[in-house]
Design a protein around this motif. Sequence first.
Motif, PDB file in Angstrom:
ATOM      1  N   TYR A  16      26.505  41.233  25.301  1.00  0.00           N
ATOM      2  CA  TYR A  16      27.775  41.471  27.091  1.00  0.00           C
ATOM      3  C   TYR A  16      29.328  41.175  26.695  1.00  0.00           C
ATOM      4  O   TYR A  16      29.488  40.507  25.949  1.00  0.00           O
ATOM      5  N   ASP A  17      29.599  42.167  27.396  1.00  0.00           N
ATOM      6  CA  ASP A  17      31.174  42.623  27.551  1.00  0.00           C
ATOM      7  C   ASP A  17      31.704  42.365  28.444  1.00  0.00           C
ATOM      8  O   ASP A  17      31.669  43.545  29.110  1.00  0.00           O
ATOM      9  N   HIS A  18      32.210  41.255  29.533  1.00  0.00           N
ATOM     10  CA  HIS A  18      32.403  41.451  30.563  1.00  0.00           C
ATOM     11  C   HIS A  18      33.934  42.304  30.997  1.00  0.00           C
ATOM     12  O   HIS A  18      33.589  42.780  32.429  1.00  0.00           O
ATOM     13  N   ARG A  19      34.339  42.821  30.033  1.00  0.00           N
ATOM     14  CA  ARG A  19      35.475  43.302  30.885  1.00  0.00           C
ATOM     15  C   ARG A  19      35.095  44.962  30.863  1.00  0.00           C
ATOM     16  O   ARG A  19      35.302  45.856  31.606  1.00  0.00           O
ATOM     17  N   ILE A  20      33.918  45.280  30.066  1.00  0.00           N
ATOM     18  CA  ILE A  20      33.517  46.828  30.815  1.00  0.00           C
ATOM     19  C   ILE A  20      32.028  47.161  31.660  1.00  0.00           C
ATOM     20  O   ILE A  20      31.899  47.717  31.507  1.00  0.00           O
ATOM     21  N   GLU A  21      32.285  45.345  31.387  1.00  0.00           N
ATOM     22  CA  GLU A  21      30.362  45.401  32.149  1.00  0.00           C
ATOM     23  C   GLU A  21      30.874  45.859  33.273  1.00  0.00           C
ATOM     24  O   GLU A  21      31.767  45.696  34.527  1.00  0.00           O
ATOM     25  N   GLU A  22      30.706  46.942  34.215  1.00  0.00           N
ATOM     26  CA  GLU A  22      30.370  47.360  35.336  1.00  0.00           C
ATOM     27  C   GLU A  22      29.246  47.423  36.803  1.00  0.00           C
ATOM     28  O   GLU A  22      29.177  47.710  37.837  1.00  0.00           O
ATOM     29  N   LEU A  23      27.966  48.102  35.915  1.00  0.00           N
ATOM     30  CA  LEU A  23      27.080  47.607  36.824  1.00  0.00           C
ATOM     31  C   LEU A  23      26.468  45.919  37.454  1.00  0.00           C
ATOM     32  O   LEU A  23      25.038  46.245  38.029  1.00  0.00           O
ATOM     33  N   ASN A  24      26.801  45.020  36.716  1.00  0.00           N
ATOM     34  CA  ASN A  24      25.617  44.180  36.961  1.00  0.00           C
ATOM     35  C   ASN A  24      26.733  43.136  38.406  1.00  0.00           C
ATOM     36  O   ASN A  24      25.293  42.773  38.996  1.00  0.00           O
ATOM     37  N   ILE A  25      27.602  42.921  38.739  1.00  0.00           N
ATOM     38  CA  ILE A  25      27.747  42.191  39.832  1.00  0.00           C
ATOM     39  C   ILE A  25      28.662  43.508  40.921  1.00  0.00           C
ATOM     40  O   ILE A  25      29.060  45.114  40.223  1.00  0.00           O
ATOM     41  N   TRP A  26      28.549  43.176  42.081  1.00  0.00           N
ATOM     42  CA  TRP A  26      29.413  44.533  42.731  1.00  0.00           C
ATOM     43  C   TRP A  26      30.987  44.501  43.152  1.00  0.00           C
ATOM     44  O   TRP A  26      31.721  43.042  42.926  1.00  0.00           O
ATOM     45  N   SER A  27      31.347  45.130  42.405  1.00  0.00           N
ATOM     46  CA  SER A  27      33.093  45.145  42.024  1.00  0.00           C
ATOM     47  C   SER A  27      33.675  45.260  42.985  1.00  0.00           C
ATOM     48  O   SER A  27      34.920  44.957  43.040  1.00  0.00           O
ATOM     49  N   ARG A  28      33.186  45.593  44.164  1.00  0.00           N
ATOM     50  CA  ARG A  28      34.113  45.947  45.259  1.00  0.00           C
ATOM     51  C   ARG A  28      34.534  44.793  46.281  1.00  0.00           C
ATOM     52  O   ARG A  28      33.615  43.933  46.394  1.00  0.00           O
ATOM     53  N   GLY A  29      35.216  44.162  47.140  1.00  0.00           N
ATOM     54  CA  GLY A  29      35.785  42.435  48.028  1.00  0.00           C
ATOM     55  C   GLY A  29      35.363  42.997  49.048  1.00  0.00           C
ATOM     56  O   GLY A  29      34.833  43.920  49.597  1.00  0.00           O
ATOM     57  N   CYS A  30      34.385  42.010  50.334  1.00  0.00           N
ATOM     58  CA  CYS A  30      33.845  41.996  51.191  1.00  0.00           C
ATOM     59  C   CYS A  30      34.699  42.419  51.493  1.00  0.00           C
ATOM     60  O   CYS A  30      34.851  43.109  53.202  1.00  0.00           O
ATOM     61  N   ARG A  31      36.127  42.163  51.822  1.00  0.00           N
ATOM     62  CA  ARG A  31      37.185  42.528  52.538  1.00  0.00           C
ATOM     63  C   ARG A  31      37.557  44.427  53.651  1.00  0.00           C
ATOM     64  O   ARG A  31      37.582  44.367  54.144  1.00  0.00           O
ATOM     65  N   GLU A  32      37.447  45.225  52.033  1.00  0.00           N
ATOM     66  CA  GLU A  32      37.534  46.156  52.011  1.00  0.00           C
ATOM     67  C   GLU A  32      36.239  47.193  52.146  1.00  0.00           C
ATOM     68  O   GLU A  32      36.558  48.149  53.099  1.00  0.00           O
ATOM     69  N   ALA A  33      35.027  46.880  52.019  1.00  0.00           N
ATOM     70  CA  ALA A  33      33.807  47.292  52.550  1.00  0.00           C
ATOM     71  C   ALA A  33      33.620  46.690  54.214  1.00  0.00           C
ATOM     72  O   ALA A  33      33.969  47.589  54.437  1.00  0.00           O
ATOM     73  N   LEU A  34      34.728  45.662  54.567  1.00  0.00           N
ATOM     74  CA  LEU A  34      33.880  45.103  56.252  1.00  0.00           C
ATOM     75  C   LEU A  34      34.896  45.905  56.665  1.00  0.00           C
ATOM     76  O   LEU A  34      34.480  46.633  58.057  1.00  0.00           O
ATOM     77  N   PHE A  35      36.549  45.870  56.188  1.00  0.00           N
ATOM     78  CA  PHE A  35      37.582  46.631  56.439  1.00  0.00           C
ATOM     79  C   PHE A  35      37.124  48.414  56.907  1.00  0.00           C
ATOM     80  O   PHE A  35      36.949  48.607  58.492  1.00  0.00           O
ATOM     81  N   ALA A  36      36.906  49.038  56.178  1.00  0.00           N
ATOM     82  CA  ALA A  36      36.253  49.998  55.625  1.00  0.00           C
ATOM     83  C   ALA A  36      35.179  50.943  56.855  1.00  0.00           C
ATOM     84  O   ALA A  36      35.572  51.571  58.235  1.00  0.00           O
ATOM     85  N   TYR A  37      34.040  50.050  57.290  1.00  0.00           N
ATOM     86  CA  TYR A  37      33.212  49.650  57.869  1.00  0.00           C
ATOM     87  C   TYR A  37      34.008  49.903  59.137  1.00  0.00           C
ATOM     88  O   TYR A  37      34.023  50.761  60.705  1.00  0.00           O
TER      89      TYR A  37
END
Lengths: 344, 276
Positions: free
Chosen positions: B236-257
């Motif tokens: 495991y390398d936390h710097r290159i791990e992309e798929l483990n958890i969602w990388s987007r913030g909820c403010r951005e997601a809710l605002f886009a919606y």
Amino acid sequence: MVVMKMKFPFQKRVKLAQGLWFLSWCATVAGAITFTLGCILKTELRRRAEVMDNSDVHVVPNTLMIVGLASLGINIFASKICQDALDAERFPRWKNMLKPYFAVSCFFTVLMLLAVIMSCAMKGSLESSLKVGLKNGIRFYKDTDTPGRCFQKQNIDRLQMEFQCCGNNDFRDWFEVQWISNRYLDFSSKEVKDRIKSNVDGRYLLDGVPFSCCNPSSPRPCIQYQLTNNSAHFNYEYQTEELNLYLRGCREALVSYFMGLMNTIGAGVLSVFLLQGSVLVSLRFLQTAMEAVAGNENTEIETEGYLLEKSVKDTVMEFIEPVMQFFLFKNQVGEGSSEAQADP
Amino acid sequence: MPFMPVKFNLQKRVKLAQGLWMIYWLSVIVGILIFSLGLFFKVELRKRSEMMDNNESHLVPNLLILVGLLAGGVSAFGGKVCHDSLDPVKFAKWKPMLKPYLLLCCGFNVLMLFTALLCFLMQFAVYLTLAEGLKNSIKFYKDTDTPGRCFMKRTLDMTQIEFRCCGNNNFRDWFEVQWISNRYLDMSNDLVKDRVLSNVEGKYLMDSVPFSCCNPGSPRPCIQHHLTNNTAHYDYDHRIEELNIWSRGCREALFAYFSSMMNSIGASSSSPSCWR
């Protein structure tokens, strides 16, 4: 012996034709709705096709779609016939087509009823299909690097979160399979080696579940691992803990979802069946009443309409006889030629 | 001196009246549509009001509902006038009301354009409300025993799962708050005591996120705890791990919606006012 004879004065005939025209257009819309309901059911079943072992249950939406399309055609025909019915010149051209038309319509109407019965009777088949499908899904959860099974993990996770369920019968199904791939296990670690050796098949089994089993309604952060070990977590007792994970099994959740959908659709299609049946009965009465008028100069006389000229048994025999003769004739030809060959 | 005089013979008058009658009835349908869009927007705002601290402004949906109802009423009245216009007897009774009615129509058109403009401009306010509301939601995540905040955990978990996001700006927001309630921490344990004491405010902070941040698309089982510690997990390398958890913030997601919803509502409510 005539079945259901009724008298039809001119006014009643006119009213019958008008009512039938309206009814047949309603039935056309109902046929379109039946087709749509069949499409919806098929789409839902295809969405969950990965957790179903066989597609036996697809016979229900397929039948509904066929019956819906047939019903559209039958009812459009019926409206055209009743439009021409009151016109003595145009009605005779339908004469030859009406007998096969009624035979075909009766067949598809009975098929509609069969579809409704099947939608209630398919529960057992659905349940056994889901049992095997979910068992395989859980077994192949870890195979995210095997072609053809890459998305099994994602599908099972999404399924568990959407239907708020865990495992096949319940969450303990996850204790019996290795759901963590060997690629992510440190084989140099003592703990991992012990666990694998303690198992006959050499699998890494643990009393843990994937994150998708977690219940968001739980007041405490989700406990996924060491579920049966009370001392591993503070203030935790797995025998009384109810809100931590989803307690329902996915098989039960999916069966209740699909049976609910099929029962609702079945109820709707039953009413369409009754509507279609009434269209056919009214059309038969109109046809027989108008046939009695044919040839008469005065078109406003009172006539009699009936459902069947002979009794039910005789009518059925009348239809089946040509079919039987066709097959018997073929047999007779076969026998005749074999006799001719036998004689020198 | 009359402004823009046009000659009208009988045929042209009849065609004009018929055309106007059609347009007015279409406007009634459009009014109903705007009313339902306003209602839908209001319901969506109420659904997510916990994420916005119950502070969100309902001005835009309320205005849309009002405009939709008014549009329906005004257009129905106009349609009735058109219907009676070619009959001089019936038309005479509408004559005194026409001037104030036309003035009302102009005012109403201005109101509709203003509402459409608000739809586009209020997005900034929604963004700020979301930022503040999510910060508080994350803070109150652990308070499942406090009346009024019992369901914050459940709402935030469901939001993160539904919108496929984690935290306010990103998942690191969870490292800055204590999201595990003291009721579930063993205060007699040395590890727990160390962690609480190492912090100025006495909070139990850790580099972990709740399960709702997990991405089902990850090929490996979800890593929630010790996210910044590479040795805690195999390969495991936390710097290159992309798929483990969602990388987007909820403010951005809710605002886009919300912004896409407001843009489409603004666009669809500005076009009818043009052809009125």
